[in-house]
Design an enzyme around this catalytic site. Structure first.
Site, PDB file in Angstrom:
ATOM      1  N   PRO A  17       0.786  -1.222   0.000  1.00 12.02           N
ATOM      2  CA  PRO A  17       0.000   0.000   0.000  1.00 12.02           C
ATOM      3  C   PRO A  17       0.823   1.281   0.000  1.00 12.02           C
ATOM      4  O   PRO A  17       1.852   1.384   0.666  1.00 12.02           O
ATOM      5  CB  PRO A  17      -0.830  -0.105   1.287  1.00 12.02           C
ATOM      6  CG  PRO A  17      -0.183  -1.159   2.099  1.00 12.02           C
ATOM      7  CD  PRO A  17       0.491  -2.084   1.148  1.00 12.02           C
ATOM      8  N   ALA A  84       3.363  -1.091   4.626  1.00  4.35           N
ATOM      9  CA  ALA A  84       2.887  -1.137   6.023  1.00  4.35           C
ATOM     10  C   ALA A  84       2.438  -2.533   6.439  1.00  4.35           C
ATOM     11  O   ALA A  84       2.464  -2.866   7.635  1.00  4.35           O
ATOM     12  CB  ALA A  84       1.749  -0.138   6.215  1.00  4.35           C
ATOM     13  N   ASP A  94       1.409 -15.919   5.993  1.00  3.59           N
ATOM     14  CA  ASP A  94       0.930 -17.286   5.753  1.00  3.59           C
ATOM     15  C   ASP A  94       0.966 -17.624   4.262  1.00  3.59           C
ATOM     16  O   ASP A  94       1.319 -18.749   3.880  1.00  3.59           O
ATOM     17  CB  ASP A  94      -0.489 -17.459   6.297  1.00  3.59           C
ATOM     18  CG  ASP A  94      -0.519 -17.580   7.816  1.00  3.59           C
ATOM     19  OD1 ASP A  94       0.549 -17.785   8.421  1.00  3.59           O
ATOM     20  OD2 ASP A  94      -1.620 -17.472   8.390  1.00  3.59           O
TER      21      ASP A  94
HETATM   22  O1  CA2 Z   1      10.748   1.633   3.323  1.00  2.00           O
HETATM   23  C1  CA2 Z   1       9.872   0.971   2.776  1.00  2.00           C
HETATM   24  O2  CA2 Z   1       9.959   0.556   1.628  1.00  2.00           O
HETATM   25  C2  CA2 Z   1       8.567   0.702   3.527  1.00  2.00           C
HETATM   26  O3  CA2 Z   1       8.129  -0.631   3.188  1.00  2.00           O
HETATM   27  C3  CA2 Z   1       7.585   1.732   3.039  1.00  2.00           C
HETATM   28  C4  CA2 Z   1       6.251   1.690   3.777  1.00  2.00           C
HETATM   29  C5  CA2 Z   1       6.457   1.696   5.286  1.00  2.00           C
HETATM   30  O4  CA2 Z   1       5.209   1.512   5.933  1.00  2.00           O
HETATM   31  C6  CA2 Z   1       7.411   0.607   5.729  1.00  2.00           C
HETATM   32  O5  CA2 Z   1       7.598   0.711   7.126  1.00  2.00           O
HETATM   33  C7  CA2 Z   1       8.745   0.744   5.033  1.00  2.00           C
HETATM   34  C8  CA2 Z   1       5.389   2.893   3.401  1.00  2.00           C
HETATM   35  C9  CA2 Z   1       5.167   3.057   1.935  1.00  2.00           C
HETATM   36  C10 CA2 Z   1       4.501   4.371   1.712  1.00  2.00           C
HETATM   37  O6  CA2 Z   1       4.900   4.861   0.455  1.00  2.00           O
HETATM   38  C11 CA2 Z   1       4.772   6.167   0.230  1.00  2.00           C
HETATM   39  C12 CA2 Z   1       5.341   6.636  -0.932  1.00  2.00           C
HETATM   40  C13 CA2 Z   1       5.284   7.968  -1.219  1.00  2.00           C
HETATM   41  C14 CA2 Z   1       4.637   8.845  -0.365  1.00  2.00           C
HETATM   42  C15 CA2 Z   1       4.072   8.368   0.787  1.00  2.00           C
HETATM   43  C16 CA2 Z   1       4.136   7.018   1.084  1.00  2.00           C
END
Ligand code: CA2
Length: 154
Positions: A17, A84, A94
């Site tokens: 997401p 997330a 799973d």
């Molecule tokens: O660092 C990563 O790749 C994460 O998987 C990114 C997730 C975060 O919840 C993980 O803890 C670490 C969040 C992705 C949100 O992506 C966005 C991209 C652009 C602007 C806002 C959010």
């Protein structure tokens, strides 16, 4: 065609997401490349490595579970940035545990330098390896590692 019948191994590259917002919000954390930019660089790298990729993003947990189940049919490996859902999803864990090939968990940011809740990953329990903190380059490094894993198993 099943994974073993495919002449070129198919690697699923799955994105969770909000990753559709890459390059459009919070570039100081996640960088300036869009997900389309990353997909294009992954297609190019995969071609050089003798791999094909099926690149997907979904904001929905069940849709990601469906994609992982799809990989059981024709996928040789899975690279996943669960976003997330990394920190919350037993359903994704799973599903990954039913997949027999290599799994690489990937994060753009160094989750261990951020809020404490990001330091725990359900997905790591199913992952062959984890790459984090290297931005979009992590996708290319994941493909390199995946090629090595697949060649070592051949
Ligand atoms: O660092 C990563 O790749 C994460 O998987 C990114 C997730 C975060 O919840 C993980 O803890 C670490 C969040 C992705 C949100 O992506 C966005 C991209 C652009 C602007 C806002 C959010």
């Amino acid at each position: 065609m099943s994974a073993s019948e495919r002449p070129v191994p198919l690697i699923y590259v799955l994105n969770g997401p909000n990753l559709n917002l890459l390059g459009k919000r919070e570039p100081e954390i996640y960088g300036y490349q869009t997900l389309a930019d990353i997909e294009a660089s992954c297609v190019a790298r995969a071609g050089n490595l003798g791999l094909e990729i099926a690149f997907h993003q979904s904001n929905h947990e069940g849709a990601l579970v469906d994609l992982i189940q799809g990989a059981r049919e024709d996928g040789a490996g899975i690279i996943i940035n669960p976003a997330a859902y990394t920190h919350t999803s037993v359903a994704i864990l799973d599903a990954l545990l039913t997949f027999s090939g290599p799994i690489i968990e990937l994060h753009l940011s160094n989750v261990h330098r951020r809020e404490a809740f990001r330091g725990h990953s359900y997905v790591s329990k199913a992952a062959t390896g984890v790459i984090c903190g290297l931005g979009a380059q992590g996708y290319l490094l994941s493909l390199d590692a995946m090629a090595a894993q697949i060649n070592a198993a051949a």
